[in-house]
Each structure stands twice: as structure tokens, then as C-alpha cells.
Motif scaffolding. Structure first.
Motif, PDB file in Angstrom:
ATOM      1  N   ASP A  37       0.850  -1.201   0.000  1.00  0.00           N
ATOM      2  CA  ASP A  37       0.000   0.000   0.000  1.00  0.00           C
ATOM      3  C   ASP A  37       0.882   1.247   0.000  1.00  0.00           C
ATOM      4  N   SER A  38       1.821   1.292   0.942  1.00  0.00           N
ATOM      5  CA  SER A  38       2.735   2.431   1.034  1.00  0.00           C
ATOM      6  C   SER A  38       4.011   1.921   1.700  1.00  0.00           C
ATOM      7  N   THR A  39       5.140   2.234   1.130  1.00  0.00           N
ATOM      8  CA  THR A  39       6.390   1.781   1.770  1.00  0.00           C
ATOM      9  C   THR A  39       6.547   2.425   3.148  1.00  0.00           C
ATOM     10  N   ASN A  40       5.941   3.609   3.345  1.00  0.00           N
ATOM     11  CA  ASN A  40       6.002   4.207   4.682  1.00  0.00           C
ATOM     12  C   ASN A  40       5.252   3.336   5.689  1.00  0.00           C
ATOM     13  N   ASN A  41       4.106   2.788   5.282  1.00  0.00           N
ATOM     14  CA  ASN A  41       3.363   1.905   6.206  1.00  0.00           C
ATOM     15  C   ASN A  41       4.180   0.659   6.510  1.00  0.00           C
ATOM     16  N   THR A  61       5.647  -0.791  -7.007  1.00  0.00           N
ATOM     17  CA  THR A  61       4.455   0.061  -7.095  1.00  0.00           C
ATOM     18  C   THR A  61       3.795   0.137  -5.727  1.00  0.00           C
ATOM     19  N   GLN A  62       3.007   1.189  -5.515  1.00  0.00           N
ATOM     20  CA  GLN A  62       2.254   1.333  -4.265  1.00  0.00           C
ATOM     21  C   GLN A  62       0.789   1.538  -4.627  1.00  0.00           C
ATOM     22  N   THR A  63      -0.077   0.883  -3.871  1.00  0.00           N
ATOM     23  CA  THR A  63      -1.510   1.048  -4.168  1.00  0.00           C
ATOM     24  C   THR A  63      -2.100   2.271  -3.459  1.00  0.00           C
ATOM     25  N   SER A  64      -1.461   2.718  -2.372  1.00  0.00           N
ATOM     26  CA  SER A  64      -1.939   3.918  -1.666  1.00  0.00           C
ATOM     27  C   SER A  64      -0.764   4.791  -1.278  1.00  0.00           C
ATOM     28  N   GLY A  65       0.092   5.059  -2.244  1.00  0.00           N
ATOM     29  CA  GLY A  65       1.220   5.953  -1.974  1.00  0.00           C
ATOM     30  C   GLY A  65       0.650   7.306  -1.563  1.00  0.00           C
ATOM     31  N   ARG A  66       1.267   7.929  -0.563  1.00  0.00           N
ATOM     32  CA  ARG A  66       0.706   9.203  -0.116  1.00  0.00           C
ATOM     33  C   ARG A  66       1.800  10.245   0.078  1.00  0.00           C
ATOM     34  N   GLY A  67       1.345  11.481   0.017  1.00  0.00           N
ATOM     35  CA  GLY A  67       2.261  12.599   0.204  1.00  0.00           C
ATOM     36  C   GLY A  67       1.827  13.423   1.388  1.00  0.00           C
ATOM     37  N   ARG A  68       2.452  14.591   1.507  1.00  0.00           N
ATOM     38  CA  ARG A  68       2.130  15.497   2.594  1.00  0.00           C
ATOM     39  C   ARG A  68       0.688  15.990   2.446  1.00  0.00           C
ATOM     40  N   LEU A  69       0.093  16.358   3.540  1.00  0.00           N
ATOM     41  CA  LEU A  69      -1.264  16.908   3.576  1.00  0.00           C
ATOM     42  C   LEU A  69      -2.292  15.949   2.973  1.00  0.00           C
ATOM     43  N   VAL A  72      -2.369  12.126  -2.650  1.00  0.00           N
ATOM     44  CA  VAL A  72      -2.009  10.830  -3.242  1.00  0.00           C
ATOM     45  C   VAL A  72      -0.656  10.968  -3.921  1.00  0.00           C
ATOM     46  N   TRP A  73       0.200   9.943  -3.755  1.00  0.00           N
ATOM     47  CA  TRP A  73       1.439   9.911  -4.537  1.00  0.00           C
ATOM     48  C   TRP A  73       1.275   8.826  -5.600  1.00  0.00           C
ATOM     49  N   GLN A  74       1.180   9.273  -6.854  1.00  0.00           N
ATOM     50  CA  GLN A  74       1.013   8.321  -7.959  1.00  0.00           C
ATOM     51  C   GLN A  74       2.247   7.434  -8.035  1.00  0.00           C
ATOM     52  N   PRO A 124       8.417  22.560   2.013  1.00  0.00           N
ATOM     53  CA  PRO A 124       9.510  21.887   2.717  1.00  0.00           C
ATOM     54  C   PRO A 124       9.978  20.593   2.056  1.00  0.00           C
ATOM     55  N   ASN A 125       9.193  20.052   1.092  1.00  0.00           N
ATOM     56  CA  ASN A 125       9.464  18.653   0.723  1.00  0.00           C
ATOM     57  C   ASN A 125       9.314  18.325  -0.754  1.00  0.00           C
ATOM     58  N   ASP A 126       9.151  19.326  -1.599  1.00  0.00           N
ATOM     59  CA  ASP A 126       8.943  19.029  -3.025  1.00  0.00           C
ATOM     60  C   ASP A 126      10.264  19.129  -3.781  1.00  0.00           C
ATOM     61  N   LYS A 132       8.143  22.247 -12.228  1.00  0.00           N
ATOM     62  CA  LYS A 132       7.448  20.962 -12.123  1.00  0.00           C
ATOM     63  C   LYS A 132       8.068  20.072 -11.059  1.00  0.00           C
ATOM     64  N   LYS A 133       7.194  19.314 -10.430  1.00  0.00           N
ATOM     65  CA  LYS A 133       7.654  18.453  -9.337  1.00  0.00           C
ATOM     66  C   LYS A 133       7.984  17.067  -9.885  1.00  0.00           C
ATOM     67  N   PHE A 134       9.135  16.546  -9.487  1.00  0.00           N
ATOM     68  CA  PHE A 134       9.475  15.177  -9.911  1.00  0.00           C
ATOM     69  C   PHE A 134       9.633  14.235  -8.722  1.00  0.00           C
ATOM     70  N   GLY A 136       9.111  13.806  -4.073  1.00  0.00           N
ATOM     71  CA  GLY A 136       8.633  14.378  -2.820  1.00  0.00           C
ATOM     72  C   GLY A 136       9.077  13.517  -1.650  1.00  0.00           C
ATOM     73  N   ILE A 137       8.998  14.126  -0.480  1.00  0.00           N
ATOM     74  CA  ILE A 137       9.476  13.472   0.747  1.00  0.00           C
ATOM     75  C   ILE A 137       8.352  13.489   1.771  1.00  0.00           C
ATOM     76  N   LEU A 138       8.146  12.357   2.405  1.00  0.00           N
ATOM     77  CA  LEU A 138       7.135  12.270   3.455  1.00  0.00           C
ATOM     78  C   LEU A 138       7.781  11.658   4.690  1.00  0.00           C
ATOM     79  N   GLY A 155      10.210   8.677   3.825  1.00  0.00           N
ATOM     80  CA  GLY A 155       9.754   8.117   2.544  1.00  0.00           C
ATOM     81  C   GLY A 155      10.057   9.071   1.403  1.00  0.00           C
ATOM     82  N   ILE A 156      10.560   8.515   0.312  1.00  0.00           N
ATOM     83  CA  ILE A 156      10.881   9.353  -0.851  1.00  0.00           C
ATOM     84  C   ILE A 156      10.278   8.729  -2.101  1.00  0.00           C
ATOM     85  N   GLY A 157       9.650   9.566  -2.897  1.00  0.00           N
ATOM     86  CA  GLY A 157       9.148   9.134  -4.200  1.00  0.00           C
ATOM     87  C   GLY A 157       9.814   9.966  -5.278  1.00  0.00           C
ATOM     88  N   VAL A 158      10.298   9.313  -6.316  1.00  0.00           N
ATOM     89  CA  VAL A 158      10.943  10.026  -7.425  1.00  0.00           C
ATOM     90  C   VAL A 158      10.388   9.473  -8.738  1.00  0.00           C
TER      91      VAL A 158
END
Ligand code: BTN
Length: 273
Positions: A37-41, A61-69, A72-74, A124-126, A132-134, A136-138, A155-158
Motif C-alpha cells: 500500500d505504502s512503503t512508509n506503512n 508500485t504502491q496502491t496507496s502511496g501518499r504525500g504530505r497533507l 495521493v502519490w502516484q 519543505p518537501n517538493d 514541475k515536481k518530480f 517528494g518526501i514524506l 519516505g521518498i518518491g521520485v
């Protein structure tokens, strides 16, 4: 236009050896999941169960990747880096937010080392290339019973080889990937190795009380200093003004149109026209 390709994180790569063997904590444990679901979880559950600092959880892949606030993190399969590192830093609670800033600098340095690109950080994290954003950090924290330590999941998504077609329409003018910017498919294993090396160095600087050095590196990569911004405060107010940069604690300051300076402790900051 970037085509799909079949690079995966290939544990047999030389880069994988570097990821595993250069940790300051000894051999790093790396868990590569096909999907989660999320590598952070996943990392949080492991950390709470007693997994040592330094362990990395990555997923294709993550089925519920998430970002700040709560965003969703695609996480389209096989084209991005989605990973989380378990940290147990010896830092005061008040200093934990600095980990996100330090990780942003570390991620930029890794991209600079591995590509010809010069990414910037939108506080703080983009992670940004142009407007454009490539990436993010959670950073999330959890409670553990180890003396003096907090469990921190970084957690980092690139977007590495992500194409526009893989992103929802509303992100297409706001998001990019390393491949879209360069036409090159960078190997995710090598990027991951570079990132974890830089992150460890940055965390060591923080633990050694050298946040001022990180701030200097942040300032060189600050995407918003001097720019006109819109800040949506946690109370739902909108403040418009210019970023005057970070203070010595890493808090953003915005000078509004009336000249009043605000400390931005949380909430959302966007570019305003
Ligand atoms: C943001 O842009 O607000 C942060 C995005 C962070 C995404 C990464 S991908 C790996 C880790 N797992 C998650 O669910 N989120 C982070």
C-alpha cells in the motif's frame, strides 16, 4: 517522448551491492516488494516491531502511496523510486522537521551526482525541476521504547521514467520525471544507492549538530526564495507574499503584501502568478 522500458530495481545489480554494504550501521537490509500500500506503512510496521535503523523498504508500485497533507502519490509500476528508510535519530522532537529538509538536500545531491540535472527544493518537501515536481518526501514519526530515540520513517518518491500518460490529467502541467527532462532512463538501483548514501550523510550531520551546513546547501537549492507565493494557513486563511528564505531552524518566512513577516510552520505554499 519517453517510451516505457523494462528497467527494474534488479537486486543483482552492482548498485544493489552498494546499497547493502556501505551503510554506516553495517550491512543494510533492503526489502524490495513488488507491491504494497505504502512503503512508509511497511517501514513503520517493521520499525515498531523492532527493525533496526538503516533498513530500506522499496516497492515497484504502491496502491496507496501518499504525500504530505494527505495527498495521493502516484506510483506507476516499475518507473519510479518509491522507498522508505527506517531512522532512529538521536534528535530532540523539535528538530525532527529538519530531517525532511536534510533529505531534500540529500535527494537533490544524489540527482546532481547521477544526472546532468540541477534540481531545486520547494519548501519543505517538493523536489522540483523548473516549475514541475518530480519527487517528494514524506517524513512520519512513530513511538518506540528505545531510550532517547524516535522512530522516523523517511519516505521518498521520485518519478524516474514516468511518462505523462501515466499521470492523471490534473498533474500533467505540474509534474515531470527525470526521463521526461533528459530523454534518459536512469537506473533506479543506482539512484537509490546514491540517495541512501546522501541521506545517511545528512542524518549524521544533523545528529552532529551541523544543521547550519545543511541550511547552506538548502539555500543553494531553494526554489522559492524571492518569489511571490500563496500560503494556505492551517486555519484556512490565504496569505500572499514573498519568501524571504528560512531561519536558522529551517522555518520558512514570508513577507506579506503589507510588509508583515509570517513564520510558516505548516500548511501549503504554492507559487502565485
Ligand atoms: C509529497 O510529495 O508530499 C511526498 C511524497 C512522498 C512519496 C513517497 S513514495 C515512498 C513513500 N511511501 C509513501 O506512501 N509516500 C512516500
Amino acid at each position: 517522448m519517453v517510451d516505457q522500458h523494462d528497467d527494474n530495481l534488479r537486486p543483482e545489480d552492482a548498485a544493489w551491492r552498494n546499497i547493502k554494504e556501505t551503510g554506516r550501521l553495517g550491512r543494510r537490509r533492503v526489502l524490495l516488494l513488488d507491491t504494497t500500500d505504502s512503503t512508509n506503512n511497511a517501514a513503520m510496521a517493521l520499525g515498531i516491531a523492532g527493525e533496526p535503523a538503516g533498513t530500506i523498504v522499496a516497492a515497484e508500485t504502491q496502491t496507496s502511496g501518499r504525500g504530505r497533507l494527505g495527498r495521493v502519490w502516484q506510483s506507476p509500476a516499475g518507473t519510479g523510486l518509491y522507498f522508505s528508510i527506517i531512522l532512529k535519530p538521536q534528535l530532540d522532537a523539535a528538530d525532527l522537521a529538519k530531517i525532511t529538509l536534510a533529505a531534500g538536500v540529500a535527494a537533490c545531491k544524489a540527482v546532481e551526482d547521477e544526472t546532468s540535472l540541477s534540481p531545486l527544493i520547494k519548501w519543505p518537501n517538493d523536489l522540483m525541476l523548473g516549475n514541475k515536481k518530480f519527487g517528494g518526501i514524506l517524513t512520519e514519526t512513530g513511538a518506540i521504547k528505545e531510550k532517547g530515540a524516535t522512530l522516523v520513517i523517511l519516505g521518498i518518491g521520485v518519478n524516474v521514467a514516468t511518462t505523462m500518460q501515466m499521470l492523471p490529467e490534473e498533474l500533467q502541467d505540474k509534474a515531470t520525471s527525470l526521463a521526461l527532462e533528459t530523454g534518459i532512463f536512469f537506473r533506479r538501483g543506482e539512484l537509490l544507492a546514491a540517495m541512501v548514501g546522501q541521506i545517511e550523510a545528512a542524518v549524521m550531520k544533523l545528529e552532529g549538530g551541523r544543521f547550519s551546513a545543511i541550511l547552506q546547501e538548502f539555500e543553494q537549492r531553494d526554489a522559492i526564495k524571492g518569489l511571490q507565493l500563496r500560503w494556505l494557513t492551517p486555519a484556512g486563511q490565504i496569505v500572499t507574499g514573498v519568501s524571504v528564505g528560512l531561519d536558522r531552524d529551517g522555518t520558512l518566512h514570508i513577507r506579506d503584501d503589507e510588509g508583515q513577516v509570517h513564520q510558516v510552520l505548516s500548511g501549503d505554499v504554492t507559487f502565485s502568478a
